[in-house]
Design a protein around this motif. Structure first.
Motif, PDB file in Angstrom:
ATOM      1  N   ASN A  91       0.835  -1.202   0.000  1.00 47.12           N
ATOM      2  CA  ASN A  91       0.000   0.000   0.000  1.00 47.12           C
ATOM      3  C   ASN A  91       0.874   1.258   0.000  1.00 47.12           C
ATOM      4  OD1 ASN A  91       0.690   0.572   2.694  1.00 47.12           O
ATOM      5  ND2 ASN A  91      -1.056  -0.558   3.476  1.00 47.12           N
ATOM      6  N   LEU A  92       0.260   2.372  -0.337  1.00 48.20           N
ATOM      7  CA  LEU A  92       0.996   3.632  -0.501  1.00 48.20           C
ATOM      8  C   LEU A  92       1.733   4.034   0.769  1.00 48.20           C
ATOM      9  CD1 LEU A  92       1.674   6.055  -2.336  1.00 48.20           C
ATOM     10  CD2 LEU A  92      -0.417   7.149  -1.488  1.00 48.20           C
ATOM     11  N   TYR A 104       4.924   6.681   8.555  1.00 50.02           N
ATOM     12  CA  TYR A 104       3.910   7.247   7.659  1.00 50.02           C
ATOM     13  C   TYR A 104       3.045   8.294   8.355  1.00 50.02           C
ATOM     14  CZ  TYR A 104       0.134   7.921   4.408  1.00 50.02           C
ATOM     15  OH  TYR A 104      -0.773   8.500   3.566  1.00 50.02           O
ATOM     16  N   SER A 105       2.686   8.075   9.602  1.00 48.21           N
ATOM     17  CA  SER A 105       1.822   9.052  10.277  1.00 48.21           C
ATOM     18  C   SER A 105       2.512  10.408  10.391  1.00 48.21           C
ATOM     19  CB  SER A 105       1.369   8.542  11.651  1.00 48.21           C
ATOM     20  OG  SER A 105       2.480   8.307  12.481  1.00 48.21           O
ATOM     21  N   ALA A 106       3.825  10.412  10.586  1.00 44.62           N
ATOM     22  CA  ALA A 106       4.570  11.673  10.633  1.00 44.62           C
ATOM     23  C   ALA A 106       4.614  12.318   9.245  1.00 44.62           C
ATOM     24  CB  ALA A 106       5.987  11.434  11.145  1.00 44.62           C
ATOM     25  N   LEU A 107       4.831  11.499   8.216  1.00 38.46           N
ATOM     26  CA  LEU A 107       4.832  12.012   6.842  1.00 38.46           C
ATOM     27  C   LEU A 107       3.465  12.585   6.485  1.00 38.46           C
ATOM     28  CD1 LEU A 107       6.744   9.136   4.989  1.00 38.46           C
ATOM     29  CD2 LEU A 107       7.622  11.424   5.504  1.00 38.46           C
ATOM     30  N   PHE A 111       2.729  16.471   5.563  1.00 38.87           N
ATOM     31  CA  PHE A 111       2.183  16.784   4.240  1.00 38.87           C
ATOM     32  C   PHE A 111       0.883  17.577   4.377  1.00 38.87           C
ATOM     33  CE2 PHE A 111       0.103  16.037   0.183  1.00 38.87           C
ATOM     34  CZ  PHE A 111       1.152  16.067  -0.725  1.00 38.87           C
ATOM     35  N   SER A 112      -0.032  17.082   5.184  1.00 41.08           N
ATOM     36  CA  SER A 112      -1.336  17.744   5.359  1.00 41.08           C
ATOM     37  C   SER A 112      -1.185  19.149   5.929  1.00 41.08           C
ATOM     38  CB  SER A 112      -2.231  16.920   6.290  1.00 41.08           C
ATOM     39  OG  SER A 112      -2.515  15.678   5.728  1.00 41.08           O
ATOM     40  N   ASP A 113      -0.335  19.293   6.925  1.00 40.55           N
ATOM     41  CA  ASP A 113      -0.135  20.604   7.554  1.00 40.55           C
ATOM     42  C   ASP A 113       0.415  21.633   6.580  1.00 40.55           C
ATOM     43  OD1 ASP A 113      -1.038  19.541   9.932  1.00 40.55           O
ATOM     44  OD2 ASP A 113       0.941  19.458  10.893  1.00 40.55           O
ATOM     45  N   ASN A 114       1.245  21.184   5.638  1.00 44.66           N
ATOM     46  CA  ASN A 114       1.918  22.123   4.739  1.00 44.66           C
ATOM     47  C   ASN A 114       1.269  22.257   3.370  1.00 44.66           C
ATOM     48  OD1 ASN A 114       4.625  23.123   6.024  1.00 44.66           O
ATOM     49  ND2 ASN A 114       4.325  21.021   6.679  1.00 44.66           N
ATOM     50  N   ILE A 119      -2.067  13.140   1.721  1.00 46.49           N
ATOM     51  CA  ILE A 119      -1.271  12.371   0.760  1.00 46.49           C
ATOM     52  C   ILE A 119      -2.204  11.561  -0.129  1.00 46.49           C
ATOM     53  CG2 ILE A 119       0.326  10.411   0.538  1.00 46.49           C
ATOM     54  CD1 ILE A 119       1.818  11.489   3.005  1.00 46.49           C
ATOM     55  N   GLU A 120      -3.213  10.962   0.460  1.00 49.66           N
ATOM     56  CA  GLU A 120      -4.156  10.134  -0.298  1.00 49.66           C
ATOM     57  C   GLU A 120      -4.876  10.957  -1.367  1.00 49.66           C
ATOM     58  OE1 GLU A 120      -5.928   6.718  -1.571  1.00 49.66           O
ATOM     59  OE2 GLU A 120      -4.355   6.864  -0.069  1.00 49.66           O
ATOM     60  N   HIS A 121      -5.320  12.171  -1.027  1.00 43.93           N
ATOM     61  CA  HIS A 121      -5.988  13.022  -2.017  1.00 43.93           C
ATOM     62  C   HIS A 121      -5.017  13.439  -3.126  1.00 43.93           C
ATOM     63  CE1 HIS A 121      -9.310  13.855   1.018  1.00 43.93           C
ATOM     64  NE2 HIS A 121      -9.896  13.299  -0.030  1.00 43.93           N
TER      65      HIS A 121
END
Length: 186
Positions: A91-92, A104-107, A111-114, A119-121
């Motif tokens: 999986n991704l 992944y949770s940190a990534l 990503f979402s914050d910035n 990531i999924e979207h």
């Protein structure tokens, strides 16, 4: 020395950056989407000049760790969706964690914050743009496109396509106006 460059999304981008580095006589070891490996450290003056030259070409030299990590995530997804022939076997989240050697949770949070999206979207947006490209080329059936983009079935692709674009793949294919987006603008 590794440097990260924003907006490198295709082979032509790699060639443009390579030409610029050669003009500056910088010792290139390798170039891939968003990343250049040089055989030595650059001086502050060289970094400044490279940054200016890259900006003229529509690229951005990234120096802070957060920007580099986000660009690496984007480049891995772009490469996966647009250039890799083999389907993703994991999986991704596992793929990104292993490639970047980070949780992944940190990534995902970074990503979402910035980026203001998940990531999924971002991954889905890339897949839909690739589907648009394949529809415009008119060489594959919708079933073949679904398989190529690793969708479980045509209905899943069609539903996601409509959710993102507002139209069905069939309607998009019939439209005369091309509404595809540049990869770096997603």
């Amino acid at each position: 020395m590794n440097i990260t460059i924003k907006n490198m999304v295709c082979g032509r981008c790699e060639m443009a950056v390579k030409v610029e580095l050669e003009k500056m006589k910088l010792p290139v070891v390798s170039i891939k989407l968003g990343e250049v490996n040089l055989s030595r450290e650059l001086t502050d003056e060289e970094i400044h000049k490279l940054s200016i030259n890259l900006e003229r070409l529509g690229f951005e030299l990234l120096v802070d760790k957060i920007s580099k990590t986000i660009e690496q995530i984007k480049n891995l997804i772009v490469e996966l969706v647009h250039y890799q022939k083999d389907q993703l076997k994991v999986n991704l989240s596992t793929y990104l964690s292993e490639c970047l050697n980070q949780d992944y949770s940190a990534l995902s949070k970074l990503f979402s914050d910035n980026e203001g999206t998940t990531i999924e979207h971002y991954f889905i947006a890339q897949k839909i743009e690739k589907a648009k490209e394949l529809l415009v080329y008119d060489e594959l059936t919708l079933s073949e496109i679904a398989i190529a983009l690793n969708y479980s079935n045509v209905a899943h692709l069609s539903n996601q396509f409509k959710k993102v674009t507002g139209s069905t793949p069939s309607y998009f294919k019939k439209m005369k106006e091309n509404t595809r987006k540049q990869i770096d603008s997603l």
